[in-house]
Scaffold this motif. Structure first.
Motif, PDB file in Angstrom:
ATOM      1  N   ARG A 162      10.183   3.410 -12.716  1.00 44.50           N
ATOM      2  CA  ARG A 162       8.764   3.036 -12.623  1.00 44.50           C
ATOM      3  C   ARG A 162       8.363   2.758 -11.171  1.00 44.50           C
ATOM      4  NH1 ARG A 162       6.505  -2.139 -12.723  1.00 44.50           N
ATOM      5  NH2 ARG A 162       4.278  -2.191 -13.212  1.00 44.50           N
ATOM      6  N   TRP A 163       9.178   1.973 -10.467  1.00 41.44           N
ATOM      7  CA  TRP A 163       8.817   1.624  -9.099  1.00 41.44           C
ATOM      8  C   TRP A 163       8.983   2.813  -8.148  1.00 41.44           C
ATOM      9  CZ3 TRP A 163       5.855  -2.106  -7.752  1.00 41.44           C
ATOM     10  CH2 TRP A 163       5.788  -3.274  -8.521  1.00 41.44           C
ATOM     11  N   THR A 164       9.932   3.673  -8.432  1.00 39.65           N
ATOM     12  CA  THR A 164      10.079   4.871  -7.598  1.00 39.65           C
ATOM     13  C   THR A 164       8.884   5.799  -7.776  1.00 39.65           C
ATOM     14  OG1 THR A 164      12.483   4.703  -7.858  1.00 39.65           O
ATOM     15  CG2 THR A 164      11.616   6.765  -7.004  1.00 39.65           C
ATOM     16  N   THR A 165       8.414   5.929  -9.013  1.00 39.75           N
ATOM     17  CA  THR A 165       7.213   6.732  -9.262  1.00 39.75           C
ATOM     18  C   THR A 165       6.010   6.139  -8.556  1.00 39.75           C
ATOM     19  OG1 THR A 165       8.103   7.320 -11.440  1.00 39.75           O
ATOM     20  CG2 THR A 165       5.761   7.742 -11.048  1.00 39.75           C
ATOM     21  N   THR A 166       5.870   4.823  -8.649  1.00 39.37           N
ATOM     22  CA  THR A 166       4.766   4.142  -7.955  1.00 39.37           C
ATOM     23  C   THR A 166       4.840   4.367  -6.452  1.00 39.37           C
ATOM     24  OG1 THR A 166       4.694   2.444  -9.681  1.00 39.37           O
ATOM     25  CG2 THR A 166       3.651   1.912  -7.578  1.00 39.37           C
ATOM     26  N   LEU A 167       6.052   4.348  -5.907  1.00 40.48           N
ATOM     27  CA  LEU A 167       6.244   4.607  -4.470  1.00 40.48           C
ATOM     28  C   LEU A 167       5.725   5.980  -4.087  1.00 40.48           C
ATOM     29  CD1 LEU A 167       7.741   3.733  -1.742  1.00 40.48           C
ATOM     30  CD2 LEU A 167       9.626   5.126  -2.611  1.00 40.48           C
ATOM     31  N   LEU A 168       6.044   6.999  -4.887  1.00 45.43           N
ATOM     32  CA  LEU A 168       5.591   8.356  -4.578  1.00 45.43           C
ATOM     33  C   LEU A 168       4.069   8.465  -4.686  1.00 45.43           C
ATOM     34  CD1 LEU A 168       8.280  10.531  -6.410  1.00 45.43           C
ATOM     35  CD2 LEU A 168       8.209   9.836  -4.007  1.00 45.43           C
ATOM     36  N   LEU A 169       3.477   7.834  -5.693  1.00 45.36           N
ATOM     37  CA  LEU A 169       2.029   7.918  -5.874  1.00 45.36           C
ATOM     38  C   LEU A 169       1.283   7.180  -4.765  1.00 45.36           C
ATOM     39  CD1 LEU A 169       1.726   7.381  -9.737  1.00 45.36           C
ATOM     40  CD2 LEU A 169       1.495   9.524  -8.475  1.00 45.36           C
ATOM     41  N   ALA A 170       1.852   6.102  -4.278  1.00 43.43           N
ATOM     42  CA  ALA A 170       1.175   5.300  -3.253  1.00 43.43           C
ATOM     43  C   ALA A 170       1.307   5.894  -1.861  1.00 43.43           C
ATOM     44  CB  ALA A 170       1.728   3.877  -3.256  1.00 43.43           C
ATOM     45  N   ASN A 171       2.186   6.882  -1.684  1.00 46.09           N
ATOM     46  CA  ASN A 171       2.433   7.438  -0.356  1.00 46.09           C
ATOM     47  C   ASN A 171       2.340   8.959  -0.339  1.00 46.09           C
ATOM     48  OD1 ASN A 171       3.525   4.982   1.385  1.00 46.09           O
ATOM     49  ND2 ASN A 171       4.457   4.808  -0.651  1.00 46.09           N
ATOM     50  N   VAL A 172       1.413   9.500  -1.107  1.00 46.69           N
ATOM     51  CA  VAL A 172       1.243  10.958  -1.116  1.00 46.69           C
ATOM     52  C   VAL A 172       0.870  11.412   0.306  1.00 46.69           C
ATOM     53  CG1 VAL A 172       0.000  12.892  -2.127  1.00 46.69           C
ATOM     54  CG2 VAL A 172       0.466  10.866  -3.504  1.00 46.69           C
ATOM     55  N   ALA A 187     -10.680   1.527  -0.070  1.00 41.90           N
ATOM     56  CA  ALA A 187      -9.214   1.582  -0.151  1.00 41.90           C
ATOM     57  C   ALA A 187      -8.824   3.045  -0.320  1.00 41.90           C
ATOM     58  CB  ALA A 187      -8.687   0.732  -1.311  1.00 41.90           C
ATOM     59  N   PRO A 188      -7.587   3.384  -0.008  1.00 44.46           N
ATOM     60  CA  PRO A 188      -7.174   4.788  -0.180  1.00 44.46           C
ATOM     61  C   PRO A 188      -7.300   5.243  -1.629  1.00 44.46           C
ATOM     62  CG  PRO A 188      -5.586   3.581   1.149  1.00 44.46           C
ATOM     63  CD  PRO A 188      -6.524   2.566   0.598  1.00 44.46           C
ATOM     64  N   LEU A 189      -7.652   6.510  -1.811  1.00 45.90           N
ATOM     65  CA  LEU A 189      -7.718   7.106  -3.143  1.00 45.90           C
ATOM     66  C   LEU A 189      -6.344   7.660  -3.482  1.00 45.90           C
ATOM     67  CD1 LEU A 189      -9.551   7.966  -5.543  1.00 45.90           C
ATOM     68  CD2 LEU A 189      -9.860  10.147  -4.358  1.00 45.90           C
ATOM     69  N   ARG A 190      -5.729   7.101  -4.522  1.00 40.89           N
ATOM     70  CA  ARG A 190      -4.387   7.504  -4.897  1.00 40.89           C
ATOM     71  C   ARG A 190      -4.358   7.969  -6.348  1.00 40.89           C
ATOM     72  NH1 ARG A 190      -2.698   8.559  -0.078  1.00 40.89           N
ATOM     73  NH2 ARG A 190      -2.281   6.746   1.267  1.00 40.89           N
ATOM     74  N   PRO A 191      -3.424   8.852  -6.693  1.00 36.90           N
ATOM     75  CA  PRO A 191      -3.280   9.259  -8.096  1.00 36.90           C
ATOM     76  C   PRO A 191      -2.884   8.065  -8.959  1.00 36.90           C
ATOM     77  CG  PRO A 191      -2.071  10.720  -6.617  1.00 36.90           C
ATOM     78  CD  PRO A 191      -2.479   9.546  -5.794  1.00 36.90           C
ATOM     79  N   SER A 192      -3.206   8.162 -10.222  1.00 38.39           N
ATOM     80  CA  SER A 192      -2.904   7.078 -11.156  1.00 38.39           C
ATOM     81  C   SER A 192      -2.210   7.640 -12.386  1.00 38.39           C
ATOM     82  CB  SER A 192      -4.192   6.354 -11.570  1.00 38.39           C
ATOM     83  OG  SER A 192      -3.944   5.428 -12.603  1.00 38.39           O
ATOM     84  N   LEU A 193      -1.188   6.923 -12.840  1.00 38.19           N
ATOM     85  CA  LEU A 193      -0.516   7.328 -14.069  1.00 38.19           C
ATOM     86  C   LEU A 193      -1.314   6.940 -15.307  1.00 38.19           C
ATOM     87  CD1 LEU A 193       3.252   6.466 -13.376  1.00 38.19           C
ATOM     88  CD2 LEU A 193       2.196   8.732 -13.486  1.00 38.19           C
ATOM     89  N   ASP A 194      -2.227   5.990 -15.159  1.00 33.31           N
ATOM     90  CA  ASP A 194      -2.994   5.511 -16.305  1.00 33.31           C
ATOM     91  C   ASP A 194      -4.459   5.334 -15.922  1.00 33.31           C
ATOM     92  OD1 ASP A 194      -3.806   4.528 -18.710  1.00 33.31           O
ATOM     93  OD2 ASP A 194      -2.621   2.683 -18.640  1.00 33.31           O
TER      94      ASP A 194
END
Length: 349
Positions: free
Chosen positions: A124-134, A149-156
Motif C-alpha cells: 500500500r505504501w509503495t503504491t502511494t509512493l509511486l502515485l505521489a511522485n509521478v 496542491a499538485p494534481l496526483r492520481p488517486s486509487l479511490d
C-alpha cells in the motif's frame, strides 16, 4: 543641448544591453554545466540497477524486498486514467529508486537524484509512493496556484468525491449551500472558475460570514495597531468595518470556501469527459481556469460544472442500515441500566 543627452541615454541602454547579454550567456553556460552534472549523477545512480516496466512506467531500482512491480501494477491504471495519452511520455522519465535497509548503521554513498526509501514498505505504501511522485513536468503557475496542491492520481476517486460532498453539506457558507442546492453559478464562484474580481462578496455574501472571517480567522492579525478600531467596530456588528478590513488582505489570502479536493475533483471530471487527450489540452491552454477546464473537457463550462456537482451529490455516503434487532437491543440495554440505577441507594427515599 538635446543631442548630447540623447547620446548619453543611448550609451546607457547599450551598456545595459551588453550586461544583459553577458548574464544570459553566463546563465546558459551554468545551465549546460548543471545538465552535464545531472546526467553524470543519474548514470552513477542507475549503474547496475534493474529496470521494471509496467505500461509506460519505468522504474530503475536496486534489488530489494520492496514490492515495486506489484505497486506499479496497481498504480499504472490510476496514472493512465488521469494523464491519458500524456502518460506515454513517462517512458522517457523513469523513477529512480534506491531501497535501503532502515535498520543499518553502515554509512552509504549519497545520491542527488531519485528517491531513497526504506525497503520494508508494504504494498500500500509503495503504491502511494509511486502515485505521489509521478515524474511529470510541474503544472504551469496559474493552474498550480488555483489548484493549491499538485494534481496526483488517486486509487479511490470515489472517496475524494465523498469528501467534497461532506464539504458541500457542512461548509458555513451561503454560496456553498447554494451550490449544493443546484445553483451552478454559485458552484463556479466557490471554485473560482471565472472572473476573480469581487470574490469576497461572492464567496461570503452575508454580513455574519464576513464578521466570522474577521473575528475567527484574522482576529490576531487585525486586533492591533491601525486596524484595532475597525476591528472593534466589526465586533460591534458593523459590516462596513468587517468588509473594509477583509479588503486590505493581500491577494490570495482570503480563505477559499472549498478545500483542495473540490478543485481536484472538477479537474478529474474535466479529464474524464475530455477523453485521452484532455490532459494535453489542459496544459496547452492559457486562458482563464474555467475556460481551460471546459476546453479540456470538450463541453461548455455550465455542463462541466453540472456534471461535477451531479458526481459529487451521487457520492454521498450511504446510510448505515441497522439490523432489526438493534432497536430491541438498545431498549434492552436502557432498561438494564435503568434498573441498575433504580437499585442504587441514591435513588431510594
Amino acid at each position: 543641448m538635446l543631442v548630447p543627452h540623447a547620446w548619453a541615454q543611448d550609451t546607457v541602454v547599450i551598456r545595459l544591453q551588453g550586461r544583459a547579454d553577458s548574464l544570459l550567456r553566463a546563465w546558459r553556460d551554468a545551465q549546460a554545466i548543471a545538465n552535464v552534472a545531472d546526467s553524470l549523477e543519474r548514470e552513477r545512480a542507475t549503474a547496475g540497477r534493474d529496470t521494471i516496466a509496467v505500461g509506460h512506467l519505468r522504474i530503475i531500482a536496486n534489488r530489494s524486498p520492496l514490492p515495486l512491480r506489484q505497486a506499479a501494477e496497481r498504480a499504472w491504471p490510476a496514472i493512465d486514467s488521469l494523464y491519458g495519452s500524456a502518460a506515454a511520455d513517462l517512458i522517457q522519465y523513469p523513477y529512480i529508486i534506491r531501497a535501503v535497509d532502515p535498520d543499518t548503521t553502515v554509512r552509504r554513498s549519497v545520491y542527488h537524484v531519485g528517491l531513497e526509501v526504506p525497503w520494508d514498505l508494504d504494498l500500500r505504501w509503495t503504491t502511494t509512493l509511486l502515485l505521489a511522485n509521478v515524474p511529470v513536468p510541474p503544472l504551469d503557475r496559474p493552474l498550480a496556484d488555483w489548484l493549491g496542491a499538485p494534481l496526483r492520481p488517486s486509487l479511490d476517486p470515489a472517496d475524494e468525491r465523498r469528501t467534497v460532498y461532506l464539504q458541500l453539506v457542512t461548509a458555513p457558507s451561503q454560496a456553498v449551500r447554494a451550490c449544493f442546492l443546484g445553483v451552478l453559478a454559485r458552484c463556479a464562484d466557490v471554485l473560482a472558475l471565472g472572473d476573480t474580481s469581487g470574490l469576497l462578496e461572492r464567496w461570503y455574501p452575508s454580513p455574519p460570514e464576513r464578521r466570522a472571517l474577521v473575528t475567527e480567522s484574522f482576529g490576531d492579525f487585525f486586533n492591533h495597531g491601525a486596524n484595532a478600531q475597525a476591528f472593534q467596530a466589526c465586533l460591534a456588528l458593523s459590516d462596513a468595518a468587517c468588509t473594509g478590513l477583509l479588503r486590505t488582505l493581500p491577494p490570495g489570502t482570503l480563505p477559499r470556501p472549498l478545500a483542495y479536493a473540490a478543485r481536484a475533483t472538477i479537474v478529474r471530471e474535466a479529464l474524464r469527459l475530455g477523453g485521452r487527450d484532455s490532459y494535453r489540452r489542459l496544459l496547452e491552454s492559457d486562458v482563464q481556469i474555467g475556460e481551460r477546464l471546459a476546453a479540456a473537457a470538450g463541453v461548455g463550462l455550465d455542463s462541466l460544472v453540472g456534471a461535477w456537482r451531479n458526481a459529487i451529490v451521487a457520492a454521498r455516503p450511504t446510510a448505515v442500515a441497522l439490523p432489526w434487532w438493534a432497536v430491541d437491543a438498545a431498549f434492552g440495554w436502557l432498561a438494564f441500566f435503568g434498573a441498575c440505577g433504580m437499585r442504587s441507594s441514591r435513588w431510594r427515599l
